[in-house]
Design a protein around this motif. Structure first.
Motif, PDB file in Angstrom:
ATOM      1  N   ALA A 136       0.719  -1.297   0.455  1.00 15.49           N
ATOM      2  CA  ALA A 136      -0.245  -0.281  -0.014  1.00 15.49           C
ATOM      3  C   ALA A 136       1.146   1.331  -0.320  1.00 15.49           C
ATOM      4  O   ALA A 136       0.534   1.909  -0.767  1.00 15.49           O
ATOM      5  CB  ALA A 136      -1.233   0.440   1.780  1.00 15.49           C
ATOM      6  N   GLU A 137       1.547   1.358   1.002  1.00 15.98           N
ATOM      7  CA  GLU A 137       3.193   2.152   0.805  1.00 15.98           C
ATOM      8  C   GLU A 137       3.187   2.633  -0.573  1.00 15.98           C
ATOM      9  O   GLU A 137       3.436   4.076  -0.409  1.00 15.98           O
ATOM     10  CB  GLU A 137       3.540   2.196   2.148  1.00 15.98           C
ATOM     11  N   LYS A 138       3.192   1.413  -0.983  1.00 17.48           N
ATOM     12  CA  LYS A 138       4.591   1.791  -2.261  1.00 17.48           C
ATOM     13  C   LYS A 138       2.939   2.358  -3.671  1.00 17.48           C
ATOM     14  O   LYS A 138       3.664   3.319  -4.009  1.00 17.48           O
ATOM     15  CB  LYS A 138       4.973   0.774  -2.375  1.00 17.48           C
ATOM     16  N   PHE A 139       2.137   1.693  -3.404  1.00 20.85           N
ATOM     17  CA  PHE A 139       1.644   2.199  -4.945  1.00 20.85           C
ATOM     18  C   PHE A 139       1.052   3.502  -4.071  1.00 20.85           C
ATOM     19  O   PHE A 139       1.121   4.549  -5.127  1.00 20.85           O
ATOM     20  CB  PHE A 139      -0.190   1.371  -4.036  1.00 20.85           C
ATOM     21  N   LEU A 140       0.963   4.230  -2.909  1.00 24.05           N
ATOM     22  CA  LEU A 140       0.607   5.355  -2.967  1.00 24.05           C
ATOM     23  C   LEU A 140       1.729   6.450  -3.139  1.00 24.05           C
ATOM     24  O   LEU A 140       0.987   6.989  -3.792  1.00 24.05           O
ATOM     25  CB  LEU A 140      -0.069   5.379  -0.993  1.00 24.05           C
ATOM     26  N   ILE A 141       2.870   6.048  -2.931  1.00 17.50           N
ATOM     27  CA  ILE A 141       4.538   7.058  -3.261  1.00 17.50           C
ATOM     28  C   ILE A 141       3.996   7.229  -5.323  1.00 17.50           C
ATOM     29  O   ILE A 141       4.491   8.123  -5.778  1.00 17.50           O
ATOM     30  CB  ILE A 141       5.593   6.142  -2.311  1.00 17.50           C
ATOM     31  N   GLU A 142       4.068   5.543  -5.385  1.00 17.65           N
ATOM     32  CA  GLU A 142       3.508   5.860  -6.732  1.00 17.65           C
ATOM     33  C   GLU A 142       2.036   6.724  -7.315  1.00 17.65           C
ATOM     34  O   GLU A 142       1.538   6.241  -8.449  1.00 17.65           O
ATOM     35  CB  GLU A 142       3.777   4.254  -7.646  1.00 17.65           C
ATOM     36  N   GLY A 143       1.978   7.286  -6.769  1.00 20.03           N
ATOM     37  CA  GLY A 143      -0.289   8.047  -6.945  1.00 20.03           C
ATOM     38  C   GLY A 143      -1.100   7.474  -7.251  1.00 20.03           C
ATOM     39  O   GLY A 143      -2.029   8.194  -7.929  1.00 20.03           O
ATOM     40  N   ALA A 144      -1.350   5.788  -6.430  1.00 20.37           N
ATOM     41  CA  ALA A 144      -1.558   5.126  -6.437  1.00 20.37           C
ATOM     42  C   ALA A 144      -3.317   5.608  -5.552  1.00 20.37           C
ATOM     43  O   ALA A 144      -2.886   6.330  -5.028  1.00 20.37           O
ATOM     44  CB  ALA A 144      -2.096   3.731  -6.726  1.00 20.37           C
ATOM     45  N   LYS A 145      -4.365   5.813  -5.801  1.00 23.95           N
ATOM     46  CA  LYS A 145      -5.869   5.622  -4.776  1.00 23.95           C
ATOM     47  C   LYS A 145      -5.451   3.730  -3.926  1.00 23.95           C
ATOM     48  O   LYS A 145      -5.689   2.929  -5.038  1.00 23.95           O
ATOM     49  CB  LYS A 145      -6.752   5.957  -5.502  1.00 23.95           C
ATOM     50  N   VAL A 146      -5.713   3.789  -3.244  1.00 22.62           N
ATOM     51  CA  VAL A 146      -5.691   2.830  -2.019  1.00 22.62           C
ATOM     52  C   VAL A 146      -6.778   2.260  -1.170  1.00 22.62           C
ATOM     53  O   VAL A 146      -7.592   3.008  -0.220  1.00 22.62           O
ATOM     54  CB  VAL A 146      -4.296   2.559  -1.773  1.00 22.62           C
ATOM     55  N   VAL A 147      -7.729   0.698  -1.822  1.00 22.01           N
ATOM     56  CA  VAL A 147      -8.205   0.512  -0.260  1.00 22.01           C
ATOM     57  C   VAL A 147      -7.935  -0.652   0.050  1.00 22.01           C
ATOM     58  O   VAL A 147      -6.883  -1.868  -0.278  1.00 22.01           O
ATOM     59  CB  VAL A 147      -9.519   0.019  -1.117  1.00 22.01           C
ATOM     60  N   LEU A 148      -6.985   0.114   1.321  1.00 18.20           N
ATOM     61  CA  LEU A 148      -6.852  -1.525   2.644  1.00 18.20           C
ATOM     62  C   LEU A 148      -7.884  -1.861   2.833  1.00 18.20           C
ATOM     63  O   LEU A 148      -9.504  -1.713   2.461  1.00 18.20           O
ATOM     64  CB  LEU A 148      -6.324  -0.622   3.537  1.00 18.20           C
ATOM     65  N   ASN A 149      -7.320  -3.375   3.095  1.00 12.33           N
ATOM     66  CA  ASN A 149      -8.234  -3.895   3.359  1.00 12.33           C
ATOM     67  C   ASN A 149      -8.296  -4.967   4.808  1.00 12.33           C
ATOM     68  O   ASN A 149      -6.660  -5.272   4.943  1.00 12.33           O
ATOM     69  CB  ASN A 149      -8.733  -5.157   2.712  1.00 12.33           C
ATOM     70  N   SER A 150      -8.566  -5.796   6.227  1.00 12.43           N
ATOM     71  CA  SER A 150      -9.149  -6.093   6.665  1.00 12.43           C
ATOM     72  C   SER A 150     -10.311  -6.733   7.213  1.00 12.43           C
ATOM     73  O   SER A 150     -10.921  -6.590   6.915  1.00 12.43           O
ATOM     74  CB  SER A 150      -8.272  -5.885   7.744  1.00 12.43           C
ATOM     75  N   ARG A 151     -10.051  -7.682   8.245  1.00 14.48           N
ATOM     76  CA  ARG A 151     -11.750  -8.470   8.683  1.00 14.48           C
ATOM     77  C   ARG A 151     -11.570  -7.455   9.386  1.00 14.48           C
ATOM     78  O   ARG A 151     -13.465  -7.809   9.739  1.00 14.48           O
ATOM     79  CB  ARG A 151     -11.744 -10.095   9.072  1.00 14.48           C
ATOM     80  N   SER A 152     -11.272  -6.838   9.999  1.00 11.52           N
ATOM     81  CA  SER A 152     -11.818  -6.373  11.055  1.00 11.52           C
ATOM     82  C   SER A 152     -11.441  -4.426  11.012  1.00 11.52           C
ATOM     83  O   SER A 152     -10.316  -4.601  10.450  1.00 11.52           O
ATOM     84  CB  SER A 152     -10.494  -6.211  12.244  1.00 11.52           C
ATOM     85  N   GLN A 153     -12.568  -3.681  10.883  1.00  8.15           N
ATOM     86  CA  GLN A 153     -12.796  -2.485  10.023  1.00  8.15           C
ATOM     87  C   GLN A 153     -11.515  -1.731  11.674  1.00  8.15           C
ATOM     88  O   GLN A 153     -11.381  -0.791  11.091  1.00  8.15           O
ATOM     89  CB  GLN A 153     -14.559  -2.190  10.271  1.00  8.15           C
ATOM     90  N   SER A 154     -11.943  -2.180  12.559  1.00  4.96           N
ATOM     91  CA  SER A 154     -10.709  -1.343  13.316  1.00  4.96           C
ATOM     92  C   SER A 154      -9.241  -1.426  13.422  1.00  4.96           C
ATOM     93  O   SER A 154      -8.482  -0.132  13.098  1.00  4.96           O
ATOM     94  CB  SER A 154     -11.091  -1.179  15.263  1.00  4.96           C
ATOM     95  N   ARG A 155      -9.208  -2.454  12.480  1.00  3.78           N
ATOM     96  CA  ARG A 155      -7.486  -2.430  12.752  1.00  3.78           C
ATOM     97  C   ARG A 155      -7.113  -2.027  11.647  1.00  3.78           C
ATOM     98  O   ARG A 155      -5.905  -1.069  11.186  1.00  3.78           O
ATOM     99  CB  ARG A 155      -7.208  -3.922  12.151  1.00  3.78           C
ATOM    100  N   VAL A 156      -8.255  -2.064  10.025  1.00  2.00           N
ATOM    101  CA  VAL A 156      -8.516  -1.056   8.975  1.00  2.00           C
ATOM    102  C   VAL A 156      -8.040  -0.027   8.654  1.00  2.00           C
ATOM    103  O   VAL A 156      -6.802   0.844   8.492  1.00  2.00           O
ATOM    104  CB  VAL A 156      -8.164  -1.701   7.346  1.00  2.00           C
ATOM    105  N   ASP A 157      -8.471   0.880   9.831  1.00  2.00           N
ATOM    106  CA  ASP A 157      -9.013   2.596  10.159  1.00  2.00           C
ATOM    107  C   ASP A 157      -7.494   2.497  10.423  1.00  2.00           C
ATOM    108  O   ASP A 157      -7.310   3.589  10.122  1.00  2.00           O
ATOM    109  CB  ASP A 157     -10.136   2.539  11.157  1.00  2.00           C
TER     110      ASP A 157
END
Ligand code: NDP
Length: 255
Positions: free
Chosen positions: A22-43
């Motif tokens: 995710a960090e690499k893609f953000l540095i390269e200008g992407a828009k990123v959707v993060l995910n995990s089973r837990s909304q609070s952990r991904v938040d």
């Protein structure tokens, strides 16, 4: 910026390799959707990126081993960023145990996440890609899809099964302008590796001694290969694997 304005879903990205991708893609200008089973952990992970100054990042709690979880990811990406261009199937779990003792429900749980989950999410995103000019899928595999040792019946079933899944989708979906590839990491220092060390009975020193490059890989090194395959620089590459392992799978010696 080789991924400028590309919208990417990265499964299992609240920590570890997924977070580094995710960090690499953000540095390269992407828009990123993060995910995990837990909304609070991904938040929490979203907040870390926002605090670093990145703006185009959201988090969706969803279990990628379920069809409803996969659909939630696609709908969330489209409603926040207007489209999806790239899927990174990265969410993974392990269960190291002697096969004589491994419980069948534990074996199935690993398959549900690491293999069926990759198919389920690829199917949901692939259908979106088919109707929207194509896209790119990258599956995070492992050296344990290529070389084998005891105690990993579940994990290696998924990681070797991934070769078939990756290549079938690459062949089947190429006419729809969808590229599908795999990145296969060696040993990377993450939470998963810490758990594997206690279940698998190995140490950092064992890994360093066995690796021709004499060190663990970094999550950033896996992210670099993933970003390359996702970018237009890899526009004629589909149905292949980049192994990021410091020479682990090349080594056939005895000392
Ligand atoms: P981590 O345990 O550090 O992270 C795994 C991530 O997956 C977490 O964000 C976890 O979040 C998420 N996750 C697990 N199950 C699900 C699910 N069903 N739905 C959505 N998210 C899920 O693992 P790594 O970063 O080490 O591993 C990432 C990938 O890289 C895996 O596929 C792994 O097999 C592969 N790999 C790792 C290697 C290593 O040495 N670390 C070597 C080779 C391959 P949560 O628990 O909140 O759901």
């Amino acid at each position: 910026m080789k991924l400028l304005d590309k919208v990417v879903i990265i499964t299992g990205s609240s920590m570890g390799i997924g977070e580094a991708i995710a960090e690499k893609f953000l540095i390269e200008g992407a828009k990123v959707v993060l995910n995990s089973r837990s909304q609070s952990r991904v938040d929490e992970t979203v907040k870390r990126f926002i605090d670093q100054g990145f703006k185009s990042v959201i988090g969706i709690g969803a279990d990628v081993s379920t069809e409803s979880g996969a659909e939630k990811l696609v709908q969330g990406a489209v409603s926040s960023f207007g489209t999806v261009n790239i899927l990174i199937n990265n969410a993974g779990i392990n269960r190291i145990a002697p096969s004589y003792e491994l419980k069948v429900d534990e074996y199935k749980r690993v398959l549900d996440t690491n293999l069926a989950g990759y198919f389920i999410t690829s199917k949901a995103v692939g259908n979106y890609f088919k109707d929207n000019n194509g896209g790119v899928i990258i599956n995070i595999g492992s050296i344990f899809g290529q070389v084998f040792t005891g105690g990993r019946a579940a994990y290696s079933s998924t990681k070797s099964g991934l070769k078939g899944l990756t290549n079938v989708l690459a062949v089947e979906w190429a006419p729809d302008n969808i590229r599908v590839n795999q990145v296969a990491p060696g040993y990377i220092k993450t939470n998963l590796d810490e758990l594997d060390q206690s279940d698998g009975g190995y140490s950092d020193e064992d890994i360093i001694r066995r690796t021709p490059m004499r060190r663990y890989g970094t999550a950033e090194e896996v992210a670099n290969a993933t970003a390359f395959l996702a970018s237009d620089e890899a526009s004629y590459i589909t149905g292949t694997v980049i192994t990021v392992d410091g020479g682990w799978t090349a080594f056939g010696g005895w000392s």
